[in-house]
Design a protein around this motif. Structure first.
Motif, PDB file in Angstrom:
ATOM      1  N   LYS A   1      23.843  72.676  -8.260  1.00  0.00           N
ATOM      2  CA  LYS A   1      23.971  73.276  -6.923  1.00  0.00           C
ATOM      3  C   LYS A   1      22.591  73.634  -6.375  1.00  0.00           C
ATOM      4  CE  LYS A   1      25.959  77.356  -4.675  1.00  0.00           C
ATOM      5  NZ  LYS A   1      24.868  78.326  -4.591  1.00  0.00           N
ATOM      6  N   GLN A   2      21.794  74.312  -7.183  1.00  0.00           N
ATOM      7  CA  GLN A   2      20.460  74.724  -6.738  1.00  0.00           C
ATOM      8  C   GLN A   2      19.521  73.524  -6.593  1.00  0.00           C
ATOM      9  OE1 GLN A   2      18.881  77.927  -9.112  1.00  0.00           O
ATOM     10  NE2 GLN A   2      20.694  79.190  -8.798  1.00  0.00           N
ATOM     11  N   MET A   3      19.649  72.533  -7.463  1.00  0.00           N
ATOM     12  CA  MET A   3      18.812  71.347  -7.363  1.00  0.00           C
ATOM     13  C   MET A   3      19.128  70.581  -6.075  1.00  0.00           C
ATOM     14  SD  MET A   3      17.937  68.339 -10.107  1.00  0.00           S
ATOM     15  CE  MET A   3      19.557  67.665 -10.243  1.00  0.00           C
ATOM     16  N   ARG A   4      20.394  70.464  -5.752  1.00  0.00           N
ATOM     17  CA  ARG A   4      20.779  69.796  -4.504  1.00  0.00           C
ATOM     18  C   ARG A   4      20.215  70.531  -3.290  1.00  0.00           C
ATOM     19  NH1 ARG A   4      25.262  66.302  -3.910  1.00  0.00           N
ATOM     20  NH2 ARG A   4      25.786  65.293  -5.866  1.00  0.00           N
ATOM     21  N   GLU A   5      20.291  71.854  -3.321  1.00  0.00           N
ATOM     22  CA  GLU A   5      19.743  72.646  -2.211  1.00  0.00           C
ATOM     23  C   GLU A   5      18.249  72.410  -2.068  1.00  0.00           C
ATOM     24  OE1 GLU A   5      20.920  76.650  -3.181  1.00  0.00           O
ATOM     25  OE2 GLU A   5      23.012  76.285  -2.600  1.00  0.00           O
ATOM     26  N   ALA A   6      17.535  72.404  -3.192  1.00  0.00           N
ATOM     27  CA  ALA A   6      16.085  72.181  -3.160  1.00  0.00           C
ATOM     28  C   ALA A   6      15.757  70.789  -2.621  1.00  0.00           C
ATOM     29  CB  ALA A   6      15.500  72.359  -4.564  1.00  0.00           C
ATOM     30  N   MET A   7      16.506  69.786  -3.059  1.00  0.00           N
ATOM     31  CA  MET A   7      16.261  68.418  -2.617  1.00  0.00           C
ATOM     32  C   MET A   7      16.599  68.246  -1.137  1.00  0.00           C
ATOM     33  SD  MET A   7      17.629  66.603  -6.114  1.00  0.00           S
ATOM     34  CE  MET A   7      17.638  64.918  -5.564  1.00  0.00           C
ATOM     35  N   ASP A   8      17.644  68.931  -0.686  1.00  0.00           N
ATOM     36  CA  ASP A   8      18.018  68.849   0.727  1.00  0.00           C
ATOM     37  C   ASP A   8      16.986  69.495   1.646  1.00  0.00           C
ATOM     38  OD1 ASP A   8      20.269  67.304   0.491  1.00  0.00           O
ATOM     39  OD2 ASP A   8      21.700  68.950   0.746  1.00  0.00           O
ATOM     40  N   GLU A   9      16.182  70.400   1.123  1.00  0.00           N
ATOM     41  CA  GLU A   9      15.106  70.979   1.931  1.00  0.00           C
ATOM     42  C   GLU A   9      14.119  69.892   2.348  1.00  0.00           C
ATOM     43  OE1 GLU A   9      14.582  74.129   3.149  1.00  0.00           O
ATOM     44  OE2 GLU A   9      16.620  74.532   2.425  1.00  0.00           O
ATOM     45  N   PHE A  10      13.968  68.877   1.518  1.00  0.00           N
ATOM     46  CA  PHE A  10      13.084  67.758   1.833  1.00  0.00           C
ATOM     47  C   PHE A  10      13.830  66.625   2.534  1.00  0.00           C
ATOM     48  CE2 PHE A  10      11.220  63.667   0.240  1.00  0.00           C
ATOM     49  CZ  PHE A  10      10.139  63.658   1.094  1.00  0.00           C
ATOM     50  N   LEU A  11      15.007  66.285   2.034  1.00  0.00           N
ATOM     51  CA  LEU A  11      15.755  65.133   2.547  1.00  0.00           C
ATOM     52  C   LEU A  11      16.492  65.408   3.847  1.00  0.00           C
ATOM     53  CD1 LEU A  11      17.418  63.963  -0.781  1.00  0.00           C
ATOM     54  CD2 LEU A  11      15.421  62.958   0.340  1.00  0.00           C
ATOM     55  N   GLY A  12      16.738  66.681   4.126  1.00  0.00           N
ATOM     56  CA  GLY A  12      17.561  67.058   5.258  1.00  0.00           C
ATOM     57  C   GLY A  12      18.947  67.430   4.772  1.00  0.00           C
ATOM     58  N   ALA A  13      19.613  68.258   5.539  1.00  0.00           N
ATOM     59  CA  ALA A  13      20.934  68.756   5.162  1.00  0.00           C
ATOM     60  C   ALA A  13      21.884  67.613   4.842  1.00  0.00           C
ATOM     61  CB  ALA A  13      21.501  69.617   6.284  1.00  0.00           C
ATOM     62  N   GLY A  14      22.511  67.699   3.669  1.00  0.00           N
ATOM     63  CA  GLY A  14      23.480  66.692   3.251  1.00  0.00           C
ATOM     64  C   GLY A  14      22.873  65.417   2.696  1.00  0.00           C
ATOM     65  N   GLY A  15      21.552  65.352   2.578  1.00  0.00           N
ATOM     66  CA  GLY A  15      20.893  64.143   2.095  1.00  0.00           C
ATOM     67  C   GLY A  15      21.323  63.750   0.695  1.00  0.00           C
ATOM     68  N   VAL A  16      21.380  64.730  -0.197  1.00  0.00           N
ATOM     69  CA  VAL A  16      21.760  64.446  -1.580  1.00  0.00           C
ATOM     70  C   VAL A  16      23.206  63.937  -1.635  1.00  0.00           C
ATOM     71  CG1 VAL A  16      22.055  65.420  -3.895  1.00  0.00           C
ATOM     72  CG2 VAL A  16      20.129  66.124  -2.491  1.00  0.00           C
ATOM     73  N   GLN A  17      24.072  64.528  -0.834  1.00  0.00           N
ATOM     74  CA  GLN A  17      25.474  64.110  -0.809  1.00  0.00           C
ATOM     75  C   GLN A  17      25.590  62.668  -0.327  1.00  0.00           C
ATOM     76  OE1 GLN A  17      28.016  65.883  -2.052  1.00  0.00           O
ATOM     77  NE2 GLN A  17      29.455  64.257  -1.593  1.00  0.00           N
ATOM     78  N   LYS A  18      24.805  62.308   0.688  1.00  0.00           N
ATOM     79  CA  LYS A  18      24.827  60.933   1.186  1.00  0.00           C
ATOM     80  C   LYS A  18      24.410  59.950   0.097  1.00  0.00           C
ATOM     81  CE  LYS A  18      23.499  62.130   5.925  1.00  0.00           C
ATOM     82  NZ  LYS A  18      22.380  62.047   6.889  1.00  0.00           N
ATOM     83  N   ILE A  19      23.437  60.334  -0.708  1.00  0.00           N
ATOM     84  CA  ILE A  19      22.883  59.429  -1.710  1.00  0.00           C
ATOM     85  C   ILE A  19      23.735  59.385  -2.977  1.00  0.00           C
ATOM     86  CG2 ILE A  19      20.887  59.017  -3.223  1.00  0.00           C
ATOM     87  CD1 ILE A  19      19.196  60.344  -0.909  1.00  0.00           C
ATOM     88  N   PHE A  20      24.087  60.560  -3.507  1.00  0.00           N
ATOM     89  CA  PHE A  20      24.765  60.631  -4.799  1.00  0.00           C
ATOM     90  C   PHE A  20      26.262  60.911  -4.714  1.00  0.00           C
ATOM     91  CE2 PHE A  20      20.346  61.695  -5.860  1.00  0.00           C
ATOM     92  CZ  PHE A  20      20.125  60.807  -6.890  1.00  0.00           C
TER      93      PHE A  20
ATOM     94  N   ASP B   1      29.429  62.975  -5.027  1.00  0.00           N
ATOM     95  CA  ASP B   1      29.708  64.141  -5.867  1.00  0.00           C
ATOM     96  C   ASP B   1      29.125  64.005  -7.271  1.00  0.00           C
ATOM     97  OD1 ASP B   1      31.122  65.366  -3.820  1.00  0.00           O
ATOM     98  OD2 ASP B   1      33.019  64.450  -4.412  1.00  0.00           O
ATOM     99  N   ARG B   2      28.428  62.925  -7.527  1.00  0.00           N
ATOM    100  CA  ARG B   2      27.902  62.677  -8.878  1.00  0.00           C
ATOM    101  C   ARG B   2      26.645  63.500  -9.138  1.00  0.00           C
ATOM    102  NH1 ARG B   2      25.246  58.067 -11.891  1.00  0.00           N
ATOM    103  NH2 ARG B   2      25.953  58.508 -14.000  1.00  0.00           N
ATOM    104  N   ASN B   3      26.595  64.112 -10.309  1.00  0.00           N
ATOM    105  CA  ASN B   3      25.426  64.853 -10.768  1.00  0.00           C
ATOM    106  C   ASN B   3      25.065  64.381 -12.167  1.00  0.00           C
ATOM    107  OD1 ASN B   3      25.145  66.784  -8.573  1.00  0.00           O
ATOM    108  ND2 ASN B   3      27.031  67.680  -9.335  1.00  0.00           N
TER     109      ASN B   3
END
Length: 151
Positions: free
Chosen positions: A85-104, A106-108
């Motif tokens: 959860k925290q890693m996704r939030e950190a990555m979205d700060e760079f990628l833009g909101a929802g960026g990690v979800q678009k790429i991955f 629900d997979r972690n």
């Protein structure tokens, strides 16, 4: 009535990230972009260190049955859930909101951050992600003379 004629898409770099045609967009003119990248990197690095430390603490605890799994298994599950959860939030700060979800979706998985930035590396190089290049770009854009404005 006159219309304002601005090209607000100037400097945007788009990358298609999945089979649905979804994209992440980087504003190459944003002076904060390399710092957002650095902040995400540092945050994930710290989260990973914290994860390792917390896993070691869980291992030291007494183990007992917790249904079909052990109490340690349940604690690890909660630890990883919060980590992702925290890693996704950190990555979205760079990628833009929802960026990690678009790429991955629900997979972690533990190396997802490294995999992502390995895949992004040629794009980041193409758009010049580095604080030195950003400072040079600012100097070129805003200096009124040939003298160095920022030191």
């Amino acid at each position: 009535m006159e219309k304002l004629n601005l090209d607000i898409k100037k400097g945007l770099y788009e990358i298609e990230v999945n089979d649905k045609g979804e994209k992440i967009v980087f504003d190459t003119e944003d002076i904060e972009l390399p710092f957002k990248f650095n902040d995400a990197y540092l945050r994930v690095e710290q989260l990973t260190k914290d994860l390792t430390r917390k896993e070691a603490l869980i291992e030291k605890q007494k183990e007992f049955s917790h249904g079909l799994v052990s109490n340690k298994d349940e604690k690890r599950r909660q630890l990883y859930k919060e980590f992702y959860k925290q890693m996704r939030e950190a990555m979205d700060e760079f990628l833009g909101a929802g960026g990690v979800q678009k790429i991955f979706g629900d997979r972690n998985y533990p190396d997802m951050y490294n995999d992502l930035f390995d895949a992004l590396k040629p794009h980041l190089e193409k758009i010049g992600i580095s604080s030195k290049k950003s400072i040079e770009r600012i100097e070129q854009k805003y200096s009124e003379s040939d003298e160095d404005v920022l030191e």
